[in-house]
Design an enzyme around this catalytic site. Structure first.
Site, PDB file in Angstrom:
ATOM      1  N   SER A   1     -34.220 -61.559 -73.652  1.00 23.42           N
ATOM      2  CA  SER A   1     -33.639 -61.553 -72.300  1.00 23.42           C
ATOM      3  C   SER A   1     -33.926 -60.228 -71.614  1.00 23.42           C
ATOM      4  O   SER A   1     -34.000 -59.172 -72.273  1.00 23.42           O
ATOM      5  CB  SER A   1     -32.125 -61.748 -72.427  1.00 23.42           C
ATOM      6  OG  SER A   1     -31.487 -61.453 -71.210  1.00 23.42           O
TER       7      SER A   1
ATOM      8  N   LYS B   1     -29.370 -59.591 -78.651  1.00 23.54           N
ATOM      9  CA  LYS B   1     -30.799 -59.744 -78.294  1.00 23.54           C
ATOM     10  C   LYS B   1     -31.572 -58.480 -78.662  1.00 23.54           C
ATOM     11  O   LYS B   1     -32.671 -58.547 -79.215  1.00 23.54           O
ATOM     12  CB  LYS B   1     -30.944 -60.039 -76.794  1.00 23.54           C
ATOM     13  CG  LYS B   1     -30.440 -61.402 -76.367  1.00 23.54           C
ATOM     14  CD  LYS B   1     -31.298 -62.525 -76.931  1.00 23.54           C
ATOM     15  CE  LYS B   1     -30.755 -63.889 -76.565  1.00 23.54           C
ATOM     16  NZ  LYS B   1     -31.304 -64.968 -77.386  1.00 23.54           N
TER      17      LYS B   1
ATOM     18  N   TYR C   1     -23.418 -59.979 -76.313  1.00 18.20           N
ATOM     19  CA  TYR C   1     -24.560 -60.908 -76.206  1.00 18.20           C
ATOM     20  C   TYR C   1     -25.858 -60.120 -76.065  1.00 18.20           C
ATOM     21  O   TYR C   1     -26.843 -60.353 -76.777  1.00 18.20           O
ATOM     22  CB  TYR C   1     -24.367 -61.855 -75.010  1.00 18.20           C
ATOM     23  CG  TYR C   1     -25.646 -62.538 -74.590  1.00 18.20           C
ATOM     24  CD1 TYR C   1     -26.149 -63.628 -75.296  1.00 18.20           C
ATOM     25  CD2 TYR C   1     -26.387 -62.070 -73.485  1.00 18.20           C
ATOM     26  CE1 TYR C   1     -27.348 -64.233 -74.915  1.00 18.20           C
ATOM     27  CE2 TYR C   1     -27.573 -62.666 -73.112  1.00 18.20           C
ATOM     28  CZ  TYR C   1     -28.052 -63.754 -73.826  1.00 18.20           C
ATOM     29  OH  TYR C   1     -29.242 -64.333 -73.457  1.00 18.20           O
TER      30      TYR C   1
END
Ligand code: NAD
Ligand code: UD1
Length: 341
Positions: free
Chosen positions: A125, A154, A150
């Site tokens: 991302s 990543k 989150y």
């Protein structure tokens, strides 16, 4: 033709990628535990393409089950979509996010090694660029400080892939950093189907338009942007899916680790999204301007040159297309895959 395993393949981006891979002549195997999706999505992929998908109900953290999938199929490359992705939920349940996202990655890498599968493409991302990097984001920039668990999963998973590939030169890794995927397949048969109240902008817009939600709150109108609302690099999910097809062709020919931004390079503001959606679809979206949302950056967008140069890929759909296709999906499926056929 090569056979590709889509881990988390029943989800929003996985299902669109399955369509494009099948259309390009690849064979597709999908594995998903449906924690945020439905097998109906894969049934519709088969309907759109007229081609079969070998579908497994599987938790990607289950190494026995994964080994079985690798035994039953000669997989040439894996695309790893499986993960939890709601930013706000990750702040409330960080351990659940670290457990699911990191474990899926470790289990995949270990079972791939045992099964001698050497190619993996990962859904990363733009969030890994963090708060400090200047826009547009380039792949040569260092990963930054993320604003939520989150995002950290990543960044950590990118590190895990890089370390694994450094230790094992026969492993090939492509890290794809998505910007803001929106829209749906033009058929309106597959699309984004969030559970509960949407966190992301476009599903919220379409749910207001279809009457499921009362009113959109635009988070902040005092950012240092042209109209005061945040700017993002929105990309049609079909363009994003086609980027994966190019990445598969690339990874089957190259070794080592490579990182690519998948974005258009053009940012739009939240107000522009709402106005474009209203104009293209001839429908009003009730909205109010509210407070900023914690953790939102004023503006970020991709430098998309590397994907064009090395993958031969660039986004083709316009913002009008994205708004039209998002609405086409929502109005045909007001309750997502739970809508009756
Ligand atoms: P999604 O939730 O629709 O798809 C993820 C899929 O993974 C779901 O089908 C879910 O059921 C499955 N899954 C999760 N944990 C699993 C597990 N342990 N075992 C098996 N299946 C599991 O999300 P998406 O939008 O399609 O995103 C795909 C990937 O791309 C995710 O990793 C996400 O973090 C990443 N990503 C998404 C966006 C976005 O805006 N949609 C942006 C950047 C990155
Ligand atoms: C978010 C995540 C990002 C993740 C991506 C995909 C944050 C800080 N970032 O990106 O890590 O990779 O989703 O899951 O959450 N907006 C509104 N009203 C709404 C919803 C959104 O005004 O009801 C605005 C937001 O302020 C933002 C823009 O719309 O400016 C896009 O928001 P969203 O779709 O959530 O994506 P990002 O925040 O860019």
């Amino acid at each position: 033709m090569a056979k590709i395993l889509l881990a988390g393949g029943a989800g929003y981006i996985g299902s669109h990628t399955a369509v494009e891979l099948l259309n390009a002549g690849y064979e597709v195997v999908a594995a998903d535990n449906y924690c945020n999706s439905s097998p109906e999505a894969i049934r519709r992929v088969e309907e759109i393409t007229g081609k079969p998908v070998q579908l497994y109900e599987a938790d990607i953290r289950d190494s026995e089950r994964l080994s079985q999938i690798f035994r039953e199929n000669k997989i040439d490359a894996v695309i790893h979509f499986a993960g939890l992705k709601a930013v706000g939920e990750s702040v409330k349940k960080p351990l659940m996010y670290y457990r699911n996202n990191i474990d899926t990655t470790l289990t995949l890498l270990e079972t791939m090694q045992a099964a001698d599968v050497r190619n993996i493409i990962f859904s990363s991302s733009a969030t890994v660029y963090g708060e400090e990097n200047p826009v547009p984001y380039k792949e040569t920039m260092q990963r930054g400080v993320c604003t939520n668990p989150y995002g950290w999963t990543k960044a950590m998973m990118e590190q895990i892939f890089e370390d694994a590939a450094r230790a094992d030169p026969s492993l090939s890794v492509v890290l794809l950093r998505y910007f803001n995927p929106i829209g749906a397949h033009p058929s309106g048969r597959i699309g984004e189907d969030p559970l509960g109240i949407p966190n992301n902008l476009m599903p919220y817009v379409t749910q207001v338009a279809v009457g499921k939600r009362e009113c959109l709150t635009i988070f902040g109108s005092d950012y240092p942007t042209k109209d005061g609302t945040c700017m993002r690099d929105y990309i049609h999910v079909v363009d994003l899916a086609k980027g994966h097809v190019k990445a598969v062709a690339y990874i089957l020919q190259h070794s080592g680790t490579e990182v690519f931004n998948l974005g258009t390079g053009t940012p739009y503001s939240v107000t522009e999204i709402v106005e474009t959606f209203e104009r293209v679809n001839g429908i009003k979206v009730k909205h109010v301007y509210g407070d900023r949302r914690a953790g939102d950056l004023p503006e970020f967008y991709a430098n998309a040159d590397k994907a064009k140069a090395l993958l031969g890929w660039q986004a083709e759909y316009t913002l009008d297309d994205m708004c039209r296709d998002a609405w086409n999906w929502q109005k045909q499926n007001p309750d997502g895959y739970r809508s009756s056929d």
